[in-house]
Design an enzyme around this catalytic site. Structure first.
Site, PDB file in Angstrom:
ATOM      1  CB  SER A 239      60.800  11.266  79.887  1.00 51.08           C
ATOM      2  OG  SER A 239      59.626  11.078  79.129  1.00 51.08           O
ATOM      3  CG  ASP A 240      57.920  17.107  81.866  1.00 49.21           C
ATOM      4  OD1 ASP A 240      56.778  16.743  81.496  1.00 49.21           O
ATOM      5  OD2 ASP A 240      58.142  18.225  82.361  1.00 49.21           O
ATOM      6  CD1 TRP A 241      52.822  13.736  78.033  1.00 51.19           C
ATOM      7  CD2 TRP A 241      53.968  13.200  79.867  1.00 51.19           C
ATOM      8  NE1 TRP A 241      52.182  12.682  78.642  1.00 51.19           N
ATOM      9  CE2 TRP A 241      52.859  12.330  79.766  1.00 51.19           C
ATOM     10  CE3 TRP A 241      54.850  13.023  80.941  1.00 51.19           C
ATOM     11  CZ2 TRP A 241      52.607  11.315  80.691  1.00 51.19           C
ATOM     12  CZ3 TRP A 241      54.587  12.021  81.864  1.00 51.19           C
ATOM     13  CH2 TRP A 241      53.484  11.186  81.728  1.00 51.19           C
ATOM     14  N   GLY A 242      57.943  14.551  76.549  1.00 53.55           N
ATOM     15  CA  GLY A 242      58.778  15.076  75.468  1.00 53.55           C
ATOM     16  C   GLY A 242      60.183  15.432  75.917  1.00 53.55           C
TER      17      GLY A 242
END
Ligand code: BGC
Length: 766
Positions: A239-242
């Site tokens: 995932s992208d961060w968050g």
């Protein structure tokens, strides 16, 4: 937390497998242990690995992790961000830069470098355009693949990001990119497809945003059907961060690793979902298995490259790459290159304090930083160079503007040449928010006007991560688009100004005349959570060409200190079905140089809506002064395909394609044509099929024609009341066959229609 500074160690001979893990351990593997690390499962000897930014250098935070880059990261070479490197159009150079990035990551025991970013520059307003390559998917895809190959050649994984349709920064964590299927496939996914199929990145990073209402991080169509089933992706989705919204949905969709850490909260959700029977344990096994595979790849690559980093060699590569990234937009009267003996006024704060990278997660702590002023002084004869700051780098006018301008004008008046460094302040463009306009600060434009009044021999050097309007372009003889060039950009700019490097970069994005002309002007930004991609497939040059709009400088444009001529072109279809385009190119000048040769295709008479021309192949070719060389460019047959929404597949339309060999999208030099055999695609006929489609069918067509002959009274009656010349057959072409009975009465009962359709469809299958 596991030690981040040493290489992961396990005995791979009896390495653990997923079968050795409990459900809790498997779930724990699929989310971060900290901001940059995965979790170890110490019981069975699975180590944690580190993933870190990226993309144009290594941003490994030295101490406690924080997201905004406030904590110091270890010194690393800051190569030109994608806006620069992309302008080289040189896959070999990009691969070498990739290998250097891989080496620096390996020395620091980083398992995965978070890049490259290959999102399409849909609008010049996107705050993060500096991190992306182009408005064109072939450019983004080929350069992205080259970087991935380079990084991974050093035993370090790449992370292809941000998958997908993340083309703006405002509201990026929840807005929906509402894109029709055809532009989604042809423009926004095509580059990702190319990188996945050509270079198999170890990881793909899913974007924050939704696509047509569904979060990228929980979209089974995107992450599994397209990415894996269609494209054959073999790696891991992070995932992208968050970016994770609902972890359980994400794992079921094919989102394998949540980053950063959720503190175990979402791991517990996975375990609960399996226990309650709402998530199949097999989905957790798959995700954990992919994490384990990644850990094994990282382990296999670890330790092969020992430090210390060769800072000088990498700085030299950064300088070479920066020199190759600078686009000579114009050079009237051959003002450039400068002679060392010319007296030069260097004006503009960026000459002394370069803007060399963009703000946000990609900010590198450079090993050193060159500035243009020092490098210019080195090239020029003694005392030939004087400097004036000209303006304060700021979005707004400052109190000292008038004085700084007056000093600069006085200096410019006394010199042979004025080299004026203009650009965007860092705050103008950044990850996390978009721009509101494309103008340079007024104080800088005023300064340039004043300098031009006293010295017409003015060169403008631009520092910007995304295009800016150039209202002065008709009044300034020479303009260098120097983008953001990384840590060696200052010396590279001097290399180009004095001709030690012959400029060869070209624009991978159009420079528009006005923001109002840009394709997404009416549809940029989220309205109540939705961004409508109203321009469809007409992104970048496809838009300006379709609308025949004037542009400041077209896609693909860039000059050299030498000149190139193109001989005749020939195109032929190879055995594999790809098309080879041959052209001889001559360096007609007196300097060695490089030319970026481009191939654009079009299909006159196409039955589908298309751009006037589309880039399909390119090559950066080094030619010595006077040299002629035959260049062979390969256009992949697959790249001629359009996405058919009705057939739900790619279709190569048959026909005589034109292949324009060009120096830019608006400088077409020679053309070759070749007949390409199309795909035979027959869709089953249904009651919804139009009369036109039915009539075109080899079995159903003649039968319907015959039946229609029996309807001649009816048709004649209708014709008689219509104005002269109205074509009844044409009118009926779009009539759904299922509703023809309405007109034909008994002559065409629903039963007869169904029988006809069944017969036609059966003939197709046999
Ligand atoms: C960015 C990514 C980056 C990640 C980790 C995110 O905000 O969108 O590109 O890799 O942070 O810093």
């Amino acid at each position: 937390m596991t030690d981040t500074t040493s290489a992961p160690q396990t005995d791979t001979t009896d390495a653990a497998t997923i079968a050795d893990l409990t459900l809790e351990e498997k779930a724990s593997l699929t989310s971060g242990g900290s901001f940059w690390m995965t979790k170890a499962v110490e019981r069975v000897g699975i180590p944690a690995i580190m993933l870190t930014d990226g993309p144009h250098g290594l941003r490994k935070q030295a101490g406690a992790s924080d997201h905004l880059g406030l904590a110091e990261s270890v010194p690393a070479t800051c190569f030109p961000p994608a806006v620069g490197l992309g302008s080289s159009w040189d896959v070999e150079l990009a691969e070498r830069v990739g290998a250097a990035l891989g080496t620096e990551s390996a020395i620091e025991n980083v398992g995965v470098l978070l890049g490259p970013g290959i999102n399409i520059k849909r609008s010049p307003l996107c705050g993060r355009n500096f991190e992306y390559f182009s408005e064109d998917p072939i450019v983004s895809g080929l350069l992205g693949a080259a970087l991935v190959r380079g990084i991974q050649s050093q035993g370090v994984g790449a992370s292809l990001k941000h998958f997908a349709a993340n083309n703006q920064e405002d509201d990026r964590m929840r807005s929906s990119s509402d894109v029709d299927e055809r532009p989604l496939r042809e423009i926004y996914l095509r580059g990702f497809q190319r990188v996945v199929q050509d270079a198999q990145p170890w990881t793909v990073m899913c974007a924050y945003n939704r696509i047509n209402g569904v979060y990228a991080s929980e979209d089974p169509w995107l992450l599994t059907s397209v990415l894996r089933d269609e494209w054959g992706f073999e790696g891991l989705v992070v995932s992208d961060w968050g970016a994770v919204n609902e972890r359980v949905l994400g794992v079921a969709a094919g989102m394998d690793l949540e980053m950063p850490s959720s503190g175990g909260v979402t791991d517990a959700q996975l375990v609960a979902a399996v226990t309650e029977g709402t998530l199949d344990e097999a989905a957790v096994d798959i995700a954990a298995g992919r994490v384990l595979d990644l850990v094994r790849k990282v382990e296999a690559g670890a330790g092969s490259i020992a430090g210390p980093l060769d800072v000088d060699a990498h700085h030299a590569l950064a300088r070479e790459a920066a020199g190759r990234s600078i686009v000579l937009l114009q050079n009237t009267g051959g003002l450039l290159p400068l002679s060392p003996s010319a007296s030069v006024a260097v004006i503009g704060a960026f000459a002394q304090a370069p803007r060399y990278q963009g703000a946000g997660s990609s900010m590198i702590n450079p090993t050193r930083l060159d500035n243009a002023l020092d490098a210019i002084i080195e090239y020029a004869a003694d005392d030939a160079v004087a400097y004036a700051q000209g303006f304060t780098v700021s979005l707004k006018d400052t109190a000292d503007s008038a004085q700084l301008r007056a000093n600069a004008v006085e200096l410019a008046a006394s010199r042979d040449v004025a080299v004026v460094f203009l650009g965007l302040p860092a705050a103008a463009e950044s990850e996390g928010y978009d721009r509101e306009h494309i103008d340079l600060p007024a104080a800088q434009l005023d300064l340039l006007d004043a300098v031009l009044e006293v010295n017409p021999n003015t060169v403008v050097v631009l520092s910007n991560g995304s295009v800016v309007a150039l209202p002065f372009r008709d009044r300034v003889p020479a303009i260098l688009e120097a983008w953001l060039l990384g840590q060696a950009g200052g010396s590279a700019t001097a290399d180009v100004l004095y001709g030690a490097v012959n400029p060869s970069a070209k624009l991978t994005e159009t420079i528009p005349v006005r923001l109002q002309d840009t394709p997404a002007f009416l549809d940029f930004g989220a309205l109540e959570g939705h961004v409508r991609y109203g321009e469809g497939i007409f992104v970048g040059y496809r838009w300006y060409d379709a609308r025949e709009l004037e542009v400041a400088f077209p896609f693909g444009h860039g000059l050299s200190y030498t000149a190139f001529s193109y001989g005749d072109a020939a195109a032929s279809v190879t055995e594999s079905g790809d098309i080879e385009v041959r052209v001889s190119v001559t360096n007609t000048g007196e300097r060695d140089g490089r030319e970026v040769v481009q191939v654009y295709t079009s299909l006159p008479g196409s039955t589908v809506q298309r751009a006037a021309r589309e880039l399909k192949a390119f090559a950066s070719v080094a030619l010595a002064a006077g040299e002629t060389r035959e260049i062979v460019l390969t256009v992949r047959r697959d790249d001629l395909a359009y996405w058919s929404v009705r057939a739900q597949r790619w279709i190569v339309e048959g026909g005589a394609y034109a292949f324009d060999v060009a120096a830019s999208s608006r400088d077409l030099r020679v053309q070759a044509q070749v007949e390409v055999t199309g795909d035979v695609v027959s869709l089953p006929l249904t009651r919804e099929s139009s009369m036109g489609e039915v009539l075109a069918h080899p079995i159903a067509g003649p039968i319907v024609m015959q039946a229609m002959a029996g309807m001649s009274d009816l048709l004649e009656g209708a014709v008689s009341i219509m104005p002269e010349g109205v074509d009844m057959m044409k009118m009926m072409q779009s009539f759904p066959v299922g509703r023809i009975g309405m007109m034909a009465g008994e002559g065409f009962s629903p039963v007869m229609i169904d029988q006809l359709l069944a017969m036609a469809n059966a003939s197709q299958e046999s």
